[in-house]
Enzyme design. Structure first.
Site, mmCIF file in Angstrom:
data_model
loop_
_atom_site.group_PDB
_atom_site.id
_atom_site.type_symbol
_atom_site.label_atom_id
_atom_site.label_comp_id
_atom_site.label_asym_id
_atom_site.label_seq_id
_atom_site.Cartn_x
_atom_site.Cartn_y
_atom_site.Cartn_z
ATOM 1 N N ASP A 16 -10.465 -6.023 2.317
ATOM 2 C CA ASP A 16 -10.512 -6.678 3.625
ATOM 3 C C ASP A 16 -11.798 -7.449 3.867
ATOM 4 O O ASP A 16 -12.276 -7.557 5.005
ATOM 5 C CB ASP A 16 -10.311 -5.646 4.757
ATOM 6 C CG ASP A 16 -8.987 -4.912 4.625
ATOM 7 O OD1 ASP A 16 -8.026 -5.534 4.146
ATOM 8 O OD2 ASP A 16 -8.926 -3.721 4.999
ATOM 9 N N LYS A 19 -10.856 -12.204 1.639
ATOM 10 C CA LYS A 19 -10.452 -12.926 0.413
ATOM 11 C C LYS A 19 -9.437 -14.034 0.726
ATOM 12 O O LYS A 19 -9.555 -15.151 0.232
ATOM 13 C CB LYS A 19 -9.833 -11.930 -0.597
ATOM 14 C CG LYS A 19 -10.819 -10.857 -1.056
ATOM 15 C CD LYS A 19 -10.149 -9.843 -1.960
ATOM 16 C CE LYS A 19 -9.191 -8.905 -1.255
ATOM 17 N NZ LYS A 19 -9.804 -7.953 -0.313
ATOM 18 N N GLY A 43 -3.308 -7.148 2.386
ATOM 19 C CA GLY A 43 -2.986 -7.927 3.581
ATOM 20 C C GLY A 43 -4.071 -8.983 3.688
ATOM 21 O O GLY A 43 -5.210 -8.663 4.022
ATOM 22 N N HIS A 44 -3.754 -10.211 3.329
ATOM 23 C CA HIS A 44 -4.745 -11.284 3.310
ATOM 24 C C HIS A 44 -4.454 -12.263 4.447
ATOM 25 O O HIS A 44 -3.391 -12.877 4.495
ATOM 26 C CB HIS A 44 -4.716 -12.006 1.950
ATOM 27 C CG HIS A 44 -5.138 -11.121 0.808
ATOM 28 N ND1 HIS A 44 -5.203 -11.545 -0.497
ATOM 29 C CD2 HIS A 44 -5.524 -9.820 0.790
ATOM 30 C CE1 HIS A 44 -5.606 -10.547 -1.264
ATOM 31 N NE2 HIS A 44 -5.808 -9.483 -0.508
ATOM 32 N N GLN A 225 -7.616 -5.823 -2.846
ATOM 33 C CA GLN A 225 -8.436 -4.624 -2.638
ATOM 34 C C GLN A 225 -9.916 -4.961 -2.908
ATOM 35 O O GLN A 225 -10.296 -6.102 -2.711
ATOM 36 C CB GLN A 225 -7.963 -3.463 -3.520
ATOM 37 C CG GLN A 225 -6.615 -2.858 -3.112
ATOM 38 C CD GLN A 225 -5.416 -3.686 -3.508
ATOM 39 O OE1 GLN A 225 -5.242 -3.998 -4.675
ATOM 40 N NE2 GLN A 225 -4.580 -4.036 -2.554
HETATM 41 P P1 GDP Z 1 -8.675 -9.750 2.870
HETATM 42 O O1 GDP Z 1 -7.745 -8.610 2.675
HETATM 43 O O2 GDP Z 1 -9.907 -9.643 2.018
HETATM 44 O O3 GDP Z 1 -8.012 -11.092 2.698
HETATM 45 O O4 GDP Z 1 -9.172 -9.675 4.380
HETATM 46 P P2 GDP Z 1 -8.273 -9.341 5.694
HETATM 47 O O5 GDP Z 1 -7.461 -10.536 6.003
HETATM 48 O O6 GDP Z 1 -7.575 -8.056 5.513
HETATM 49 O O7 GDP Z 1 -9.397 -9.082 6.761
HETATM 50 C C1 GDP Z 1 -10.323 -10.063 7.122
HETATM 51 C C2 GDP Z 1 -10.196 -10.320 8.640
HETATM 52 O O8 GDP Z 1 -11.337 -10.992 9.108
HETATM 53 C C3 GDP Z 1 -9.029 -11.222 8.985
HETATM 54 O O9 GDP Z 1 -8.531 -10.834 10.228
HETATM 55 C C4 GDP Z 1 -9.660 -12.607 9.068
HETATM 56 O O10 GDP Z 1 -8.957 -13.491 9.909
HETATM 57 C C5 GDP Z 1 -11.013 -12.276 9.637
HETATM 58 N N1 GDP Z 1 -12.120 -13.140 9.212
HETATM 59 C C6 GDP Z 1 -12.336 -13.712 8.003
HETATM 60 N N2 GDP Z 1 -13.529 -14.328 7.989
HETATM 61 C C7 GDP Z 1 -14.088 -14.148 9.199
HETATM 62 C C8 GDP Z 1 -15.353 -14.526 9.780
HETATM 63 O O11 GDP Z 1 -16.213 -15.128 9.166
HETATM 64 N N3 GDP Z 1 -15.569 -14.130 11.075
HETATM 65 C C9 GDP Z 1 -14.647 -13.426 11.787
HETATM 66 N N4 GDP Z 1 -14.955 -13.077 13.030
HETATM 67 N N5 GDP Z 1 -13.467 -13.045 11.269
HETATM 68 C C10 GDP Z 1 -13.190 -13.399 9.994
HETATM 69 P P1 IMO Z 2 -6.752 -6.030 0.674
HETATM 70 O O1 IMO Z 2 -6.275 -6.817 -0.543
HETATM 71 C C1 IMO Z 2 -8.267 -2.284 2.243
HETATM 72 C C2 IMO Z 2 -6.746 1.395 0.388
HETATM 73 C C3 IMO Z 2 -5.862 2.299 1.217
HETATM 74 C C4 IMO Z 2 -6.206 3.643 0.603
HETATM 75 C C5 IMO Z 2 -6.379 3.312 -0.873
HETATM 76 C C6 IMO Z 2 -5.145 3.565 -1.715
HETATM 77 O O2 IMO Z 2 -6.145 -6.472 1.944
HETATM 78 O O3 IMO Z 2 -8.240 -6.000 0.681
HETATM 79 P P2 IMO Z 2 -2.793 2.363 -1.969
HETATM 80 O O4 IMO Z 2 -1.739 2.071 -0.959
HETATM 81 O O5 IMO Z 2 -3.325 1.167 -2.677
HETATM 82 O O6 IMO Z 2 -2.404 3.431 -2.938
HETATM 83 O O7 IMO Z 2 -3.998 2.989 -1.109
HETATM 84 O O8 IMO Z 2 -6.709 1.938 -0.921
HETATM 85 N N1 IMO Z 2 -6.301 -0.010 0.283
HETATM 86 C C7 IMO Z 2 -6.880 -1.031 0.916
HETATM 87 N N2 IMO Z 2 -7.898 -1.059 1.798
HETATM 88 N N3 IMO Z 2 -7.702 -3.428 1.839
HETATM 89 C C8 IMO Z 2 -6.704 -3.431 0.925
HETATM 90 O O9 IMO Z 2 -6.186 -4.563 0.407
HETATM 91 C C9 IMO Z 2 -6.216 -2.187 0.453
HETATM 92 N N4 IMO Z 2 -5.242 -1.818 -0.398
HETATM 93 C C10 IMO Z 2 -5.306 -0.490 -0.501
HETATM 94 O O10 IMO Z 2 -6.190 2.228 2.577
HETATM 95 O O11 IMO Z 2 -7.448 4.093 1.088
HETATM 96 MG MG MG Z 3 -6.753 -7.108 3.803
#
Ligand code: GDP
Ligand code: IMO
Ligand code: MG
Length: 423
Positions: A16, A19, A43-44, A225
């Site tokens: 999270d 990415k 979840g991207h 991840q």
């Molecule tokens: P990922 O799994 O690495 O793709 O990241 P996620 O999408 O799960 O979580 C990143 C969250 O931060 C999302 O809700 C994005 O919309 C938000 N986000 C990304 N970059 C920024 C930033 O620079 N500032 C803020 N406030 N939010 C951001």
């Molecule tokens: P993105 O790509 C954050 C965490 C779960 C749990 C552990 C194992 O959005 O960054 P799993 O379902 O993979 O067997 O769970 O890994 N986890 C993540 N945490 N971002 C993710 O993906 C994750 N994918 C799995 O919360 O602790």
């Molecule tokens: Mg994510």
């Protein structure tokens, strides 16, 4: 013709990191975007022109209509969830057919894998991993046990193979006395998903990617991840079940290490973790709550609260080492705009001894050693270039660069595509 290269964009903390946003921003510079590990546990989030998408299995390069996107052999795919995700994109005007290619070697997540995920978690009780419940662990276990079903299996005698693996899973569930489940509706949708999947270009993506490279095309490998969730190098057993690190790019796409050029390591200006497991820099106070609220730190997949804390340079340096990170990308700096002070962990104190090396195990007697910084106390979104940023913010960034020995090349100051400063 000069051979093309693979650049990898990897989450180097607990996932999270942002990415999805950065892959979307980088996509115009590449010909191909490919996922190499993980599945719908990811979840991207991508935000642009007032629209928001959360991608699970489909690469974040999908919004640039002239690019090829690949789900590589190292991934696991749930046909029902894939169908829902793909249909949502198609409804929004993004036609996927012809430009989303899926490896025949990627493994299939069965409905019973998800039941097994729940059963194993329930059996662990307090020691549960806190998985996303998407069947990731059981699917990769079957892959390693050489009994898994692959995408290519849907093209030949599929019903037979599916029935055999389902029966095997049901027996395990019975042995675990986990019998209170009903997959009838889920299975119907899943089988529909299998049919839907047949309409895509299912292929030997490793051959395809190597052909693109030979033609001088460049590939962006999108991590899922983060390093601390890597099956080998993360905080085992509180990890996911694939190699989320740069080695996973080679195995998960079928490219050689010499094809990799840049390794972008992405992290937030603070830290988060979702699920169980050690997190030394976690904040249990108001500051942690503020990070969660201002940063909207709730899981994109499960909606769970993300645990929040300061940047941990011990873990970050370890991740940089494991991945061979060449450039850093710092996200969500804007979340701390109002902070009076900001802290960064530079070492761990373990049983009276101070170390800056990431230990085999993180135990209760470990205490982070912090360095404190004055906050910048202004809205970073106001600035259009690194030079314009306030000195207090630059001090924070440059401290991280000195400590890690890696330049911070990109700074993100908001969730939108446009809120990105490149140095
Ligand atoms: P990922 O799994 O690495 O793709 O990241 P996620 O999408 O799960 O979580 C990143 C969250 O931060 C999302 O809700 C994005 O919309 C938000 N986000 C990304 N970059 C920024 C930033 O620079 N500032 C803020 N406030 N939010 C951001
Ligand atoms: P993105 O790509 C954050 C965490 C779960 C749990 C552990 C194992 O959005 O960054 P799993 O379902 O993979 O067997 O769970 O890994 N986890 C993540 N945490 N971002 C993710 O993906 C994750 N994918 C799995 O919360 O602790
Ligand atoms: Mg994510």
């Amino acid at each position: 013709m000069k051979k093309g290269k693979v650049d990898a964009l990897l989450g180097i903390v607990f996932g999270d990191e942002g990415k999805g946003k950065v892959v979307d921003v980088f996509t115009p510079e590449y010909d191909v975007v490919a996922r190499f590990a993980g599945g719908p546990n990811a979840g991207h989030t991508i935000i642009f022109e007032g629209k928001k998408f959360v991608l699970r299995s489909i690469p974040s390069g999908i919004f640039a209509k002239d690019k090829v996107n690949i789900i590589g052999n190292g991934c696991v795919i749930a046909p029902d969830l894939f169908m829902a995700e793909a249909k949502e994109l198609e409804a929004a005007g993004y036609d996927l057919k012809g430009r989303l290619h899926i490896s025949k070697r990627a493994h299939l997540i069965l409905p019973t894998h998800r039941v097994l995920d729940r059963a194993y978690e329930a059996a662990k009780g307090k020691a549960k991993v806190g998985t996303t419940g998407k069947g990731i662990g059981p699917t990769y276990s079957d892959k390693a046990a050489r009994i898994g079903l692959r995408v290519g299996d849907i093209l030949d005698r599929f019903e037979e193979k599916y029935a055999a693996l389902k029966a095997r899973h049901k027996q395990i569930l019975k042995d675990l006395h986990y019998t209170d489940y009903d997959i009838t509706d889920e299975e119907k949708l899943w089988l529909e998903g299998v049919e839907y999947l047949r309409g895509f270009h299912l292929t030997d993506t490793e051959i395809e990617i190597n052909r693109y490279l030979k033609e001088g095309k460049n590939v962006l490998a999108e991590g899922a991840q983060g390093t601390m969730l890597d099956i080998d190098h993360g905080t085992y057993p509180f990890v996911s079940s694939s190699n989320t690190t740069s080695g996973g790019v080679c195995t998960g796409l079928g490219v050689g290490p010499t094809d990799i050029r840049e390794v972008f390591g992405i992290f937030k200006a603070y830290s988060t973790r979702v699920g169980s497991g050690p997190f030394p820099v976690e904040l249990f106070d108001e500051t942690g709550d503020t990070l969660r609220e201002v940063g909207h730190e709730y899981g994109a997949v499960t909606g769970r609260n993300r645990r929040c804390g300061w940047v941990d340079l011990v873990a970050l340096k370890y991740a940089i080492m494991i991945n061979g990170v060449t450039q850093l990308i710092m996200m969500k700096s804007d979340v701390m705009n109002d902070f009076e002070t900001i802290r960064v962990a530079t070492a761990y104190e373990i049983g009276g001894r101070t170390t800056s090396e990431f230990p085999y195990e993180i135990t209760g007697d470990l205490r982070p050693v912090y360095t404190e910084f004055e906050g910048w106390k202004c809205d970073l979104r106001r600035y259009g270039s690194y030079e314009e940023f306030p000195e207090a913010f630059k001090r924070y960034v440059e401290f991280i660069e000195r400590q890690t020995g890696v330049p911070v090349k990109i700074i993100s100051v908001g969730p939108d595509r446009g809120e990105t400063i490149v140095r």
